[in-house]
Design a protein around this motif. Structure first.
Motif, PDB file in Angstrom:
ATOM      1  N   THR A   1       1.012  -1.268  -0.230  1.00  0.00           N
ATOM      2  CA  THR A   1      -0.023   0.030   0.129  1.00  0.00           C
ATOM      3  C   THR A   1       1.117   1.192   0.222  1.00  0.00           C
ATOM      4  O   THR A   1       2.022   1.154   0.042  1.00  0.00           O
ATOM      5  CB  THR A   1      -1.063  -0.053   1.216  1.00  0.00           C
ATOM      6  OG1 THR A   1      -1.810   1.201   1.296  1.00  0.00           O
ATOM      7  CG2 THR A   1      -0.216   0.341   2.707  1.00  0.00           C
ATOM      8  N   HIS A   2       0.249   2.344  -0.321  1.00  0.00           N
ATOM      9  CA  HIS A   2       1.106   3.605  -0.261  1.00  0.00           C
ATOM     10  C   HIS A   2       0.475   4.369   1.128  1.00  0.00           C
ATOM     11  O   HIS A   2      -0.582   4.431   1.311  1.00  0.00           O
ATOM     12  CB  HIS A   2       0.762   4.549  -1.475  1.00  0.00           C
ATOM     13  CG  HIS A   2       1.791   4.383  -2.481  1.00  0.00           C
ATOM     14  ND1 HIS A   2       1.207   3.421  -3.489  1.00  0.00           N
ATOM     15  CD2 HIS A   2       2.900   4.730  -2.760  1.00  0.00           C
ATOM     16  CE1 HIS A   2       2.141   3.176  -4.334  1.00  0.00           C
ATOM     17  NE2 HIS A   2       3.312   4.040  -4.080  1.00  0.00           N
ATOM     18  N   THR A   3       1.429   4.954   1.717  1.00  0.00           N
ATOM     19  CA  THR A   3       1.078   5.668   2.662  1.00  0.00           C
ATOM     20  C   THR A   3       1.719   7.176   2.496  1.00  0.00           C
ATOM     21  O   THR A   3       2.700   7.387   1.831  1.00  0.00           O
ATOM     22  CB  THR A   3       1.480   5.364   4.276  1.00  0.00           C
ATOM     23  OG1 THR A   3       3.051   5.253   4.122  1.00  0.00           O
ATOM     24  CG2 THR A   3       0.699   4.187   4.559  1.00  0.00           C
ATOM     25  N   ASN A   4       1.050   8.160   2.690  1.00  0.00           N
ATOM     26  CA  ASN A   4       1.413   9.758   2.848  1.00  0.00           C
ATOM     27  C   ASN A   4       2.109   9.990   4.238  1.00  0.00           C
ATOM     28  O   ASN A   4       1.509  10.165   5.031  1.00  0.00           O
ATOM     29  CB  ASN A   4       0.276  10.607   2.570  1.00  0.00           C
ATOM     30  CG  ASN A   4       0.599  11.889   2.268  1.00  0.00           C
ATOM     31  OD1 ASN A   4       1.900  12.361   2.604  1.00  0.00           O
ATOM     32  ND2 ASN A   4      -0.005  12.669   1.415  1.00  0.00           N
ATOM     33  N   ASP A   5       3.409  10.220   4.143  1.00  0.00           N
ATOM     34  CA  ASP A   5       4.424  10.365   5.035  1.00  0.00           C
ATOM     35  C   ASP A   5       4.654  11.742   5.133  1.00  0.00           C
ATOM     36  O   ASP A   5       5.913  11.905   4.793  1.00  0.00           O
ATOM     37  CB  ASP A   5       5.433   9.396   5.242  1.00  0.00           C
ATOM     38  CG  ASP A   5       6.386   9.546   6.499  1.00  0.00           C
ATOM     39  OD1 ASP A   5       5.817  10.273   7.321  1.00  0.00           O
ATOM     40  OD2 ASP A   5       7.396   8.851   6.640  1.00  0.00           O
ATOM     41  N   ASN A   6       3.897  12.817   5.811  1.00  0.00           N
ATOM     42  CA  ASN A   6       4.161  14.164   5.649  1.00  0.00           C
ATOM     43  C   ASN A   6       4.577  14.614   4.301  1.00  0.00           C
ATOM     44  O   ASN A   6       5.472  15.383   4.054  1.00  0.00           O
ATOM     45  CB  ASN A   6       5.330  14.522   6.457  1.00  0.00           C
ATOM     46  CG  ASN A   6       5.080  14.391   7.976  1.00  0.00           C
ATOM     47  OD1 ASN A   6       3.981  14.855   8.485  1.00  0.00           O
ATOM     48  ND2 ASN A   6       6.095  14.065   8.909  1.00  0.00           N
TER      49      ASN A   6
END
Ligand code: CU
Length: 160
Positions: free
Chosen positions: A77-82
């Motif tokens: 999955t993709h996560t938005n890290d800042n």
């Protein structure tokens, strides 16, 4: 239900009931619009995307994927890290009861790590999905150019 079935032959009745009793999770999942991302020779990874529909009234988990086109296949999955998009491996991808899960660029995907060759538009590749009950589904999909599809997000991609 039972009354209708009494009119049918015993043999047919038996086959209908056993089908219902043993319908696997793979049988309950319908796959649409699958595709894999085009990558040049030597690319570290490609990815596969598709829409999964669950026709049963219980949640189903996709737990593994495999393909002959890559040495390692992982659920990601993709996560938005800042503001920085990062990928991470997930243990499973859940498809809700009578619902839908979409694997798409920027979201959930099947990561094809270390492809054994380049993947070109026009090729067909095959990915095997395995669900929690051990049942599997073979999905054949076309290879598509990611750059064309993501043309409006060009700034995010390196030009090759
Ligand atoms: Cu990934």
């Amino acid at each position: 239900m039972k009354k209708t079935f009494t009119a049918l032959s015993l043999g047919l009745l038996t086959s209908i009931s056993s089908f219902q009793a043993f319908a696997t999770q793979a049988d309950e999942i319908s796959v649409s619009d699958p595709f894999a991302r085009e990558v040049p020779p030597g690319a570290p990874a490609s990815a596969s995307f598709m829409t999964l529909d669950n026709m049963s009234d219980q949640a189903i988990k996709l737990v593994l994927a495999d393909s002959e086109v890559a040495k390692i296949v992982e659920l990601h999955t993709h996560t938005n890290d800042n503001g920085v998009m990062r990928m991470r491996k997930v243990e499973f991808i859940e498809i809700p009861a009578n619902g839908q899960t979409v694997l798409k660029p920027g979201g959930l995907h099947i990561m094809l790590i270390d492809p054994i060759s380049d993947l070109k538009t026009g090729q067909t590749v095959s990915v095997k999905l395995q669900f929690e009950d051990g049942s599997t589904k073979q999905v054949d999909m076309p290879v598509k150019s990611f750059k064309k599809m993501m043309g409006n997000m060009k700034g995010m991609n390196h030009d090759m």
